[in-house]
Scaffold this motif. Sequence first.
Motif, PDB file in Angstrom:
ATOM      1  N   UNK A  93       0.927  -1.174   0.048  1.00  0.00           N
ATOM      2  CA  UNK A  93       0.054  -0.094  -0.079  1.00  0.00           C
ATOM      3  C   UNK A  93       0.864   1.336   0.011  1.00  0.00           C
ATOM      4  N   UNK A  94       2.046   1.273   0.852  1.00  0.00           N
ATOM      5  CA  UNK A  94       2.587   2.351   0.882  1.00  0.00           C
ATOM      6  C   UNK A  94       3.584   2.760  -0.191  1.00  0.00           C
ATOM      7  N   UNK A  95       3.938   1.573  -0.912  1.00  0.00           N
ATOM      8  CA  UNK A  95       4.778   1.432  -2.141  1.00  0.00           C
ATOM      9  C   UNK A  95       4.000   2.274  -3.196  1.00  0.00           C
ATOM     10  N   UNK A  96       2.823   2.305  -3.321  1.00  0.00           N
ATOM     11  CA  UNK A  96       1.922   2.853  -4.326  1.00  0.00           C
ATOM     12  C   UNK A  96       1.277   4.192  -3.912  1.00  0.00           C
ATOM     13  N   UNK A  97       1.244   4.217  -2.650  1.00  0.00           N
ATOM     14  CA  UNK A  97       0.513   5.471  -2.059  1.00  0.00           C
ATOM     15  C   UNK A  97       1.462   6.385  -1.368  1.00  0.00           C
ATOM     16  N   UNK A  98       1.177   7.658  -1.579  1.00  0.00           N
ATOM     17  CA  UNK A  98       1.844   8.570  -0.669  1.00  0.00           C
ATOM     18  C   UNK A  98       0.756   9.526   0.112  1.00  0.00           C
ATOM     19  N   UNK A  99       0.723   9.199   1.279  1.00  0.00           N
ATOM     20  CA  UNK A  99      -0.500   9.727   1.940  1.00  0.00           C
ATOM     21  C   UNK A  99      -0.626  11.550   1.849  1.00  0.00           C
ATOM     22  N   UNK A 100       0.343  11.995   1.907  1.00  0.00           N
ATOM     23  CA  UNK A 100       0.321  13.628   1.695  1.00  0.00           C
ATOM     24  C   UNK A 100      -0.255  13.879   0.342  1.00  0.00           C
ATOM     25  N   UNK A 101      -0.443  13.071  -0.468  1.00  0.00           N
ATOM     26  CA  UNK A 101      -0.978  13.564  -1.873  1.00  0.00           C
ATOM     27  C   UNK A 101      -2.330  13.341  -1.702  1.00  0.00           C
ATOM     28  N   UNK A 102      -2.957  13.104  -0.733  1.00  0.00           N
ATOM     29  CA  UNK A 102      -4.462  13.189  -0.620  1.00  0.00           C
ATOM     30  C   UNK A 102      -4.990  14.097   0.465  1.00  0.00           C
ATOM     31  N   UNK A 103      -6.092  14.737  -0.155  1.00  0.00           N
ATOM     32  CA  UNK A 103      -6.567  15.567   0.800  1.00  0.00           C
ATOM     33  C   UNK A 103      -7.843  15.029   1.603  1.00  0.00           C
ATOM     34  N   UNK A 104      -7.525  14.440   2.696  1.00  0.00           N
ATOM     35  CA  UNK A 104      -8.500  14.011   3.595  1.00  0.00           C
ATOM     36  C   UNK A 104      -9.576  14.584   4.257  1.00  0.00           C
ATOM     37  N   UNK A 105     -10.728  14.477   4.053  1.00  0.00           N
ATOM     38  CA  UNK A 105     -11.837  15.367   4.610  1.00  0.00           C
ATOM     39  C   UNK A 105     -12.134  14.846   5.975  1.00  0.00           C
ATOM     40  N   UNK A 106     -12.309  13.390   6.004  1.00  0.00           N
ATOM     41  CA  UNK A 106     -12.448  12.777   7.468  1.00  0.00           C
ATOM     42  C   UNK A 106     -12.281  11.262   7.150  1.00  0.00           C
ATOM     43  N   UNK A 107     -11.938  10.710   8.479  1.00  0.00           N
ATOM     44  CA  UNK A 107     -11.578   9.219   8.762  1.00  0.00           C
ATOM     45  C   UNK A 107     -12.443   8.707   9.583  1.00  0.00           C
ATOM     46  N   UNK A 108     -12.613   7.367   9.470  1.00  0.00           N
ATOM     47  CA  UNK A 108     -13.798   6.637  10.302  1.00  0.00           C
ATOM     48  C   UNK A 108     -15.022   7.726  10.859  1.00  0.00           C
ATOM     49  N   UNK A 109     -15.522   8.301   9.603  1.00  0.00           N
ATOM     50  CA  UNK A 109     -16.543   9.398  10.143  1.00  0.00           C
ATOM     51  C   UNK A 109     -17.710   8.528  10.357  1.00  0.00           C
TER      52      UNK A 109
END
Length: 385
Positions: A93-109
């Motif tokens: 997951x982390x090899x193909x995803x850079x978390x800071x590239x995403x604009x998170x609105x909410x988690x476990x909402x």
Amino acid sequence: MRISYSSVGTYQTCPLKYKFQHVDRIPEPKSKEAVFGTLVHAVMKYIHTPALLSPTIEQALDYFAKGWNSEVYEDEMEERAAFSQGVTILQNYLARTKPNDYTIVDLESRFAIEIGDEEHGKHIVSGIIDRIDRTADGYEIIDYKTTRKMPSQDKVDNDLQLSIYLKAFLVRYPKETEHLNKITVSLYYLKHGVKLSSVRTKEQLERVDQTFLDVIKAIEEEKFEPILSPLCDWCGYQKICPLWKHKFAETRKLETEEVKVAIGEYLDLKGKMSQEKQHLGKLQALILQYMEQEGVDRVFDEQGIIGKSLRKTYKYDEEKLRAILEPLDKWEAILKVDGIALRTILAVLPSPVKQSVEETKMLDKESVSLSVKKNKIEVDDELSL
Ligand code: SF4
């Protein structure tokens, strides 16, 4: 009624499981799959929680290891396999995803939305959305899955969970109702690293309420029939479920030696009958071929005679029949509801009509059947009550 999305899902999978869980409130031991899934979800939340620096792979794996629960696994080998699977999921997951590239609105909402109306009753449906992202031109609602089996695109396009999440999102951001085509709903299959996405139309969202209302109505009417499915393998209620409890010797109460022998003999006999049926078919084909070649309709043996007969079935031309019987006022009398045809029509009827038709259903005849599953052959015996 207040009901969570997951309990509606449980009811759809198996109404009896819902009863055990939510009506009888019998605690279900957590399966290893559920424990694994909960931990991976927690790590995903940790990875995507907005921060100046997103966690490194080492930090994510450390978080995973600290939350690990070894108690649910049967032996060390099984536990090791599950742990390394978790590590692989996170590394990939982390090899193909850079978390800071995403604009998170909410988690476990968390959400709790109202469905229904004054006439049909109002209910609250609650749940938790794993992740909501702001995208370049809209939003994306994501639900993580840690199961191996992936659904078809058609199932994703009609997935109830994604639809109710989108409804909950729209309650929070009502203006977005105008931009439904810009809101993606996705199921992210972490074991495969595959995200299956879809969008919803207004009409699809309108139908969601009815599905929930149907489930709630069935619960209120105490319809709790068990449904046998592959998901039974993960059900913690097998020892009290009528479809499974006989499998466990300690839960058998009334079984006498006579019953035990009867079960064994029944299975044995059904197996033989099925083999004989197949053999009979082969003999029949051979004899018919011989009769054809010889030009005879009967063959003789010391034991008896085998005769060939042609069975014909007829059907009536409906239009012509109607033209004859209607003037005599006899047409209505011969009409009988055809269950198969009705089921086909029901599928395309609007929900209120479907419900009205369902309400006309009455129990006609009840019969008990025994089905045998043995060596990939399934046969049914009808026993009329
Ligand atoms: S074992 Fe299967 S049929 Fe029985 S309650 Fe569980 S899911 Fe339902």
